[in-house]
Design a protein around this motif. Structure first.
Motif, PDB file in Angstrom:
ATOM      1  N   THR A  17      56.039  14.643  84.094  1.00  0.00           N
ATOM      2  CA  THR A  17      56.622  14.654  85.429  1.00  0.00           C
ATOM      3  C   THR A  17      55.522  15.035  86.426  1.00  0.00           C
ATOM      4  OG1 THR A  17      57.255  16.988  85.300  1.00  0.00           O
ATOM      5  CG2 THR A  17      58.835  15.362  84.456  1.00  0.00           C
ATOM      6  N   MET A  18      55.825  14.957  87.711  1.00  0.00           N
ATOM      7  CA  MET A  18      54.839  15.326  88.726  1.00  0.00           C
ATOM      8  C   MET A  18      54.467  16.803  88.603  1.00  0.00           C
ATOM      9  SD  MET A  18      56.142  13.226  92.107  1.00  0.00           S
ATOM     10  CE  MET A  18      54.815  13.932  93.081  1.00  0.00           C
ATOM     11  N   ASP A  19      55.469  17.641  88.340  1.00  0.00           N
ATOM     12  CA  ASP A  19      55.200  19.076  88.185  1.00  0.00           C
ATOM     13  C   ASP A  19      54.321  19.343  86.967  1.00  0.00           C
ATOM     14  OD1 ASP A  19      56.685  19.678  90.420  1.00  0.00           O
ATOM     15  OD2 ASP A  19      58.526  20.076  89.302  1.00  0.00           O
ATOM     16  N   GLU A  20      54.597  18.634  85.883  1.00  0.00           N
ATOM     17  CA  GLU A  20      53.793  18.814  84.671  1.00  0.00           C
ATOM     18  C   GLU A  20      52.356  18.345  84.891  1.00  0.00           C
ATOM     19  OE1 GLU A  20      56.507  18.330  80.786  1.00  0.00           O
ATOM     20  OE2 GLU A  20      56.608  16.638  82.157  1.00  0.00           O
ATOM     21  N   ALA A  21      52.201  17.217  85.575  1.00  0.00           N
ATOM     22  CA  ALA A  21      50.859  16.701  85.844  1.00  0.00           C
ATOM     23  C   ALA A  21      50.061  17.699  86.687  1.00  0.00           C
ATOM     24  CB  ALA A  21      50.954  15.354  86.553  1.00  0.00           C
ATOM     25  N   PHE A  22      50.723  18.305  87.670  1.00  0.00           N
ATOM     26  CA  PHE A  22      50.055  19.306  88.511  1.00  0.00           C
ATOM     27  C   PHE A  22      49.674  20.534  87.692  1.00  0.00           C
ATOM     28  CE2 PHE A  22      50.327  23.151  91.129  1.00  0.00           C
ATOM     29  CZ  PHE A  22      49.380  22.864  92.105  1.00  0.00           C
ATOM     30  N   GLN A  23      50.596  21.004  86.850  1.00  0.00           N
ATOM     31  CA  GLN A  23      50.329  22.185  86.028  1.00  0.00           C
ATOM     32  C   GLN A  23      49.232  21.902  85.002  1.00  0.00           C
ATOM     33  OE1 GLN A  23      51.658  25.051  86.686  1.00  0.00           O
ATOM     34  NE2 GLN A  23      50.921  26.257  84.950  1.00  0.00           N
ATOM     35  N   LEU A  24      49.219  20.694  84.464  1.00  0.00           N
ATOM     36  CA  LEU A  24      48.180  20.321  83.502  1.00  0.00           C
ATOM     37  C   LEU A  24      46.809  20.276  84.175  1.00  0.00           C
ATOM     38  CD1 LEU A  24      47.361  19.381  80.678  1.00  0.00           C
ATOM     39  CD2 LEU A  24      47.900  17.039  81.380  1.00  0.00           C
ATOM     40  N   LYS A  25      46.774  19.765  85.388  1.00  0.00           N
ATOM     41  CA  LYS A  25      45.516  19.741  86.144  1.00  0.00           C
ATOM     42  C   LYS A  25      45.004  21.161  86.377  1.00  0.00           C
ATOM     43  CE  LYS A  25      43.493  17.925  90.418  1.00  0.00           C
ATOM     44  NZ  LYS A  25      43.763  17.188  91.685  1.00  0.00           N
TER      45      LYS A  25
ATOM     46  N   LEU B 286      60.888  23.310  78.854  1.00  0.00           N
ATOM     47  CA  LEU B 286      62.265  23.759  78.647  1.00  0.00           C
ATOM     48  C   LEU B 286      63.195  23.178  79.706  1.00  0.00           C
ATOM     49  CD1 LEU B 286      61.736  27.534  77.730  1.00  0.00           C
ATOM     50  CD2 LEU B 286      62.474  25.696  76.207  1.00  0.00           C
ATOM     51  N   HIS B 287      62.722  23.172  80.944  1.00  0.00           N
ATOM     52  CA  HIS B 287      63.539  22.649  82.045  1.00  0.00           C
ATOM     53  C   HIS B 287      63.815  21.160  81.863  1.00  0.00           C
ATOM     54  CE1 HIS B 287      65.106  22.085  86.074  1.00  0.00           C
ATOM     55  NE2 HIS B 287      64.199  21.148  86.295  1.00  0.00           N
ATOM     56  N   GLU B 288      62.757  20.400  81.574  1.00  0.00           N
ATOM     57  CA  GLU B 288      62.920  18.959  81.404  1.00  0.00           C
ATOM     58  C   GLU B 288      63.721  18.641  80.145  1.00  0.00           C
ATOM     59  OE1 GLU B 288      62.108  16.629  83.551  1.00  0.00           O
ATOM     60  OE2 GLU B 288      61.333  18.168  84.910  1.00  0.00           O
ATOM     61  N   GLY B 289      63.510  19.430  79.097  1.00  0.00           N
ATOM     62  CA  GLY B 289      64.275  19.226  77.872  1.00  0.00           C
ATOM     63  C   GLY B 289      65.759  19.456  78.087  1.00  0.00           C
ATOM     64  N   GLN B 290      66.096  20.493  78.872  1.00  0.00           N
ATOM     65  CA  GLN B 290      67.503  20.775  79.170  1.00  0.00           C
ATOM     66  C   GLN B 290      68.123  19.642  79.980  1.00  0.00           C
ATOM     67  OE1 GLN B 290      69.322  23.501  77.995  1.00  0.00           O
ATOM     68  NE2 GLN B 290      70.966  22.174  78.740  1.00  0.00           N
ATOM     69  N   LYS B 291      67.345  19.071  80.890  1.00  0.00           N
ATOM     70  CA  LYS B 291      67.841  17.940  81.677  1.00  0.00           C
ATOM     71  C   LYS B 291      68.158  16.749  80.774  1.00  0.00           C
ATOM     72  CE  LYS B 291      65.601  16.793  85.400  1.00  0.00           C
ATOM     73  NZ  LYS B 291      64.476  16.548  86.353  1.00  0.00           N
ATOM     74  N   LEU B 292      67.297  16.508  79.790  1.00  0.00           N
ATOM     75  CA  LEU B 292      67.530  15.398  78.865  1.00  0.00           C
ATOM     76  C   LEU B 292      68.752  15.657  77.986  1.00  0.00           C
ATOM     77  CD1 LEU B 292      63.878  14.547  77.770  1.00  0.00           C
ATOM     78  CD2 LEU B 292      65.432  13.061  79.037  1.00  0.00           C
ATOM     79  N   ILE B 293      68.926  16.914  77.570  1.00  0.00           N
ATOM     80  CA  ILE B 293      70.101  17.257  76.757  1.00  0.00           C
ATOM     81  C   ILE B 293      71.379  17.066  77.566  1.00  0.00           C
ATOM     82  CG2 ILE B 293      71.307  19.170  75.633  1.00  0.00           C
ATOM     83  CD1 ILE B 293      68.557  20.218  74.757  1.00  0.00           C
TER      84      ILE B 293
END
Length: 215
Positions: free
Chosen positions: A101-109, A160-167
């Motif tokens: 996600t955009m948030d993940e890409a930013f955090q990874l950077k 965890l947040h994205e996983g919960q959204k998928l669930i």
């Protein structure tokens, strides 16, 4: 006139049957779509969430190993550092292969930037000829490792947040599929009843007797 009324009723019932059949077909297509969506959601949970979480866990282990290596002799530190950095680079590459996600890409950077700063400190620490200089770098390097661990924790929370959204999405798909399945069963029952009514309402075939043929 009676026959005409019967035929009109049969035509109306036939049209109704066709309508119900089309509705059943549409619902069947919707159910198939629900199955595909659910399969995609479950695959995404595994490939892009569980595997990504595993990469984060392994990255955290590597950083803790680096913290421990600060207490060993220089030769072992140098060899182990090269091996660990190679492993970290591979894990980062694997993580980048997941859907971000955009948030993940930013955090990874942010994480990669923190790792780069740590590597600069490590180079100074390993190749420094002054024990005093290494003693000064030690707390800075440890602090940088803590920053990296905080970045990894941020990534884990996003997982965890994205996983919960998928669930939650999977639950909605399953609930919708359950409703459409019940509707499909109900329509099939109606279709069966209508078929029975149509055939039951057919006018009886005229009876011919032997004496009629003689006339």
């Amino acid at each position: 006139m009676k026959w005409k009324n019967i035929l009109n009723k049969q035509q109306s019932a036939g049209l109704a049957m066709v309508s119900v059949f089309i509705m059943v077909l549409v619902i069947s297509i919707m159910n198939k779509r629900h199955v595909l969506d659910l399969e995609y959601s479950l695959t995404t949970i595994y490939d892009d969430r569980l595997m990504a979480e595993n990469h984060i866990f392994n990255l955290s282990k590597k950083i803790y190993q680096k913290k421990i290596l600060l207490n060993v002799d220089e030769d072992r530190l140098m060899m182990s550092r090269i091996h660990i950095n190679d492993s970290i680079n591979l894990l980062i590459a694997d993580y980048e292969e997941t859907k971000l996600t955009m948030d993940e890409a930013f955090q990874l950077k942010k994480l990669k930037s923190s790792l780069g700063k740590a590597e600069l400190f490590e180079n100074q620490f390993v190749y420094s000829s002054s024990a005093e200089h290494r003693n000064l770098l030690n707390p800075e390097l440890r602090a940088q490792y803590e920053i990296i661990l905080a970045d990894l924790e941020g990534l884990a929370m996003l997982q965890l947040h994205e996983g919960q959204k998928l669930i939650d999405q999977s639950h909605r798909i399953a609930a919708s599929s359950n409703v459409t399945t019940r509707l499909e069963v109900g329509l099939l029952i109606i279709l069966g009843l209508m078929t029975h009514i149509i055939f039951a309402a057919r006018p009886p075939a005229p009876k011919y007797s032997y004496f009629d043929n003689l006339n």
